[in-house]
Design a protein around this motif. Structure first.
Motif, mmCIF file in Angstrom:
data_model
loop_
_atom_site.group_PDB
_atom_site.id
_atom_site.type_symbol
_atom_site.label_atom_id
_atom_site.label_comp_id
_atom_site.label_asym_id
_atom_site.label_seq_id
_atom_site.Cartn_x
_atom_site.Cartn_y
_atom_site.Cartn_z
ATOM 1 N N GLY A 197 -8.100 -3.762 0.250
ATOM 2 C CA GLY A 197 -7.528 -3.083 -0.902
ATOM 3 C C GLY A 197 -7.203 -4.058 -2.020
ATOM 4 O O GLY A 197 -7.324 -5.276 -1.867
ATOM 5 N N ASP A 198 -6.783 -3.509 -3.131
ATOM 6 C CA ASP A 198 -6.535 -4.275 -4.346
ATOM 7 C C ASP A 198 -5.097 -4.779 -4.374
ATOM 8 O O ASP A 198 -4.150 -4.002 -4.568
ATOM 9 C CB ASP A 198 -6.808 -3.386 -5.565
ATOM 10 C CG ASP A 198 -6.689 -4.133 -6.880
ATOM 11 O OD1 ASP A 198 -6.332 -5.327 -6.870
ATOM 12 O OD2 ASP A 198 -6.970 -3.508 -7.921
ATOM 13 N N LEU A 199 -4.922 -6.086 -4.207
ATOM 14 C CA LEU A 199 -3.591 -6.683 -4.193
ATOM 15 C C LEU A 199 -2.951 -6.716 -5.575
ATOM 16 O O LEU A 199 -1.772 -7.040 -5.701
ATOM 17 C CB LEU A 199 -3.663 -8.090 -3.608
ATOM 18 C CG LEU A 199 -4.027 -8.152 -2.126
ATOM 19 C CD1 LEU A 199 -4.435 -9.560 -1.731
ATOM 20 C CD2 LEU A 199 -2.867 -7.673 -1.265
ATOM 21 N N GLY A 200 -3.710 -6.382 -6.596
ATOM 22 C CA GLY A 200 -3.140 -6.263 -7.920
ATOM 23 C C GLY A 200 -2.342 -4.986 -8.115
ATOM 24 O O GLY A 200 -1.714 -4.800 -9.158
ATOM 25 N N GLU A 201 -2.359 -4.121 -7.105
ATOM 26 C CA GLU A 201 -1.612 -2.861 -7.143
ATOM 27 C C GLU A 201 -0.372 -2.976 -6.258
ATOM 28 O O GLU A 201 -0.462 -3.280 -5.073
ATOM 29 C CB GLU A 201 -2.487 -1.702 -6.661
ATOM 30 C CG GLU A 201 -3.727 -1.462 -7.504
ATOM 31 C CD GLU A 201 -3.387 -0.943 -8.894
ATOM 32 O OE1 GLU A 201 -2.279 -0.378 -9.060
ATOM 33 O OE2 GLU A 201 -4.225 -1.096 -9.806
ATOM 34 N N LYS A 202 0.775 -2.731 -6.829
ATOM 35 C CA LYS A 202 2.039 -2.884 -6.102
ATOM 36 C C LYS A 202 2.091 -2.022 -4.841
ATOM 37 O O LYS A 202 2.547 -2.481 -3.790
ATOM 38 C CB LYS A 202 3.209 -2.551 -7.025
ATOM 39 C CG LYS A 202 4.588 -2.699 -6.383
ATOM 40 C CD LYS A 202 5.690 -2.429 -7.382
ATOM 41 C CE LYS A 202 7.066 -2.464 -6.726
ATOM 42 N NZ LYS A 202 7.391 -3.789 -6.157
ATOM 43 N N ALA A 203 1.612 -0.804 -4.946
ATOM 44 C CA ALA A 203 1.668 0.093 -3.794
ATOM 45 C C ALA A 203 0.863 -0.453 -2.623
ATOM 46 O O ALA A 203 1.266 -0.313 -1.457
ATOM 47 C CB ALA A 203 1.159 1.479 -4.184
ATOM 48 N N HIS A 204 -0.277 -1.075 -2.929
ATOM 49 C CA HIS A 204 -1.076 -1.636 -1.835
ATOM 50 C C HIS A 204 -0.366 -2.825 -1.197
ATOM 51 O O HIS A 204 -0.414 -2.990 0.032
ATOM 52 C CB HIS A 204 -2.452 -2.057 -2.339
ATOM 53 C CG HIS A 204 -3.288 -2.680 -1.269
ATOM 54 N ND1 HIS A 204 -3.694 -1.983 -0.143
ATOM 55 C CD2 HIS A 204 -3.771 -3.945 -1.103
ATOM 56 C CE1 HIS A 204 -4.395 -2.772 0.647
ATOM 57 N NE2 HIS A 204 -4.445 -3.973 0.080
#
Length: 296
Positions: free
Chosen positions: A108-115
């Motif tokens: 997943g995208d670690l640039g997204e807080k939820a992820h």
């Protein structure tokens, strides 16, 4: 690495001047890279991380894979956080398990807080705890002219490289206790500059400042924060579009050692900062960079 191996690597890199894939597919697949990077630990383990659990971002390949292999050899269970290179992540998971440790792989995208919140939650749920956070994942895009850096690319580079570290620390902190450690991967480009990596180098400067400030913020809690600033290391990032063909043709040759480094020459710096050998160090940066002298 013997002198003959160094010469072979230099020749192979010089021949691989065309990126393997387009920039929008970064960070690239280690399974497709030739010559293959050296990730394997060089020495038997001594239990320096026995019983600990580590999250390593970008652990599917390159430096992250070498760190995962070394930490597993030293007794840690590993959460492999990665973007989308499922084949590489599966191989890193296999490497960790071959050392007799548990491993999980989370894409997943670690640039997204939820992820980032989900990565930490899954790690604690499946591996039972969290002791170590390695913020290693990142991306870079070469541009000769600052006017060629699009607003989208600028935002994306900062989101991947520095926002992800804030988000991962925010998610991890409730689970970290005295004795826990965080190591952030910065870069020689923060210290020496790099004319075709303006946005990337800027994020690495932010990471170094973040590391020093976070260290002071957490040291009273017994949580040590340090950094590693690699020089040119042979990983999928550069030949997958992270360097221009011109730079790739002479990759690493401008260092005093006149060659790029291998991931398993960087991983021990992370191990040192995560184990009790570095118990009196916080807010510091180590420089595995082929002999280039920098301030910091």
């Amino acid at each position: 690495m013997t002198p003959a191996d160094q010469d072979t690597l230099a020749r192979n890199i010089a021949e691989a001047v065309q990126p393997m894939i387009q920039e929008d597919a970064l960070p690239g697949h280690e399974s497709q890279l030739e010559p293959k990077p050296d990730w394997a630990p060089r020495y038997p383990g001594s239990g320096r991380l026995a019983g600990k659990v580590a999250i390593i971002t970008g652990a599917d390949s390159g430096i992250g894979r070498a760190v995962a292999a070394l930490f597993a050899r030293e007794g840690a269970d590993i959460a492999v956080a990665y973007l989308c290179e499922h084949d590489d992540a599966a191989e890193t998971k296999r490497i960790v398990e071959a050392e007799g440790r548990r491993a999980i792989a989370i894409s997943g995208d670690l640039g997204e807080k939820a992820h980032c919140n989900a990565v930490v939650a899954q790690t604690v749920n499946e591996l039972g705890r969290l002791d170590i956070l390695i913020n290693n994942a990142g991306e870079q895009h070469p541009d000769q002219d600052i006017r060629d850096i699009s607003e989208e690319q600028l935002k994306r580079t900062f989101q991947s490289n520095i926002y992800s570290m804030f988000f991962m620390v925010q998610a991890a902190l409730p689970h970290l206790t005295a004795g826990s450690t965080i190591v952030n991967c910065t870069s020689i480009t923060m210290y020496a500059g790099e004319p075709e990596l303006l946005d990337y180098s800027s994020t690495k400067g932010a990471i170094t400042a973040f590391t020093r400030s976070l260290s002071q913020n957490l040291v009273d809690k017994g949580i040590r924060v340090n950094g590693v600033a690699p020089g040119p290391i042979w990983t999928p990032l550069n030949p997958s579009g992270g360097s221009s063909p011109e730079k790739l043709a002479t990759f690493g040759q401008k260092t005093p050692m006149k060659r790029p480094g291998q991931p398993n020459e960087v991983a021990p710096a992370f191990l040192f900062l995560e184990c009790e050998d570095s118990s009196y160090m916080a807010g510091q940066v180590l420089h595995p960079n082929g002999g280039q002298v920098v301030n910091g």
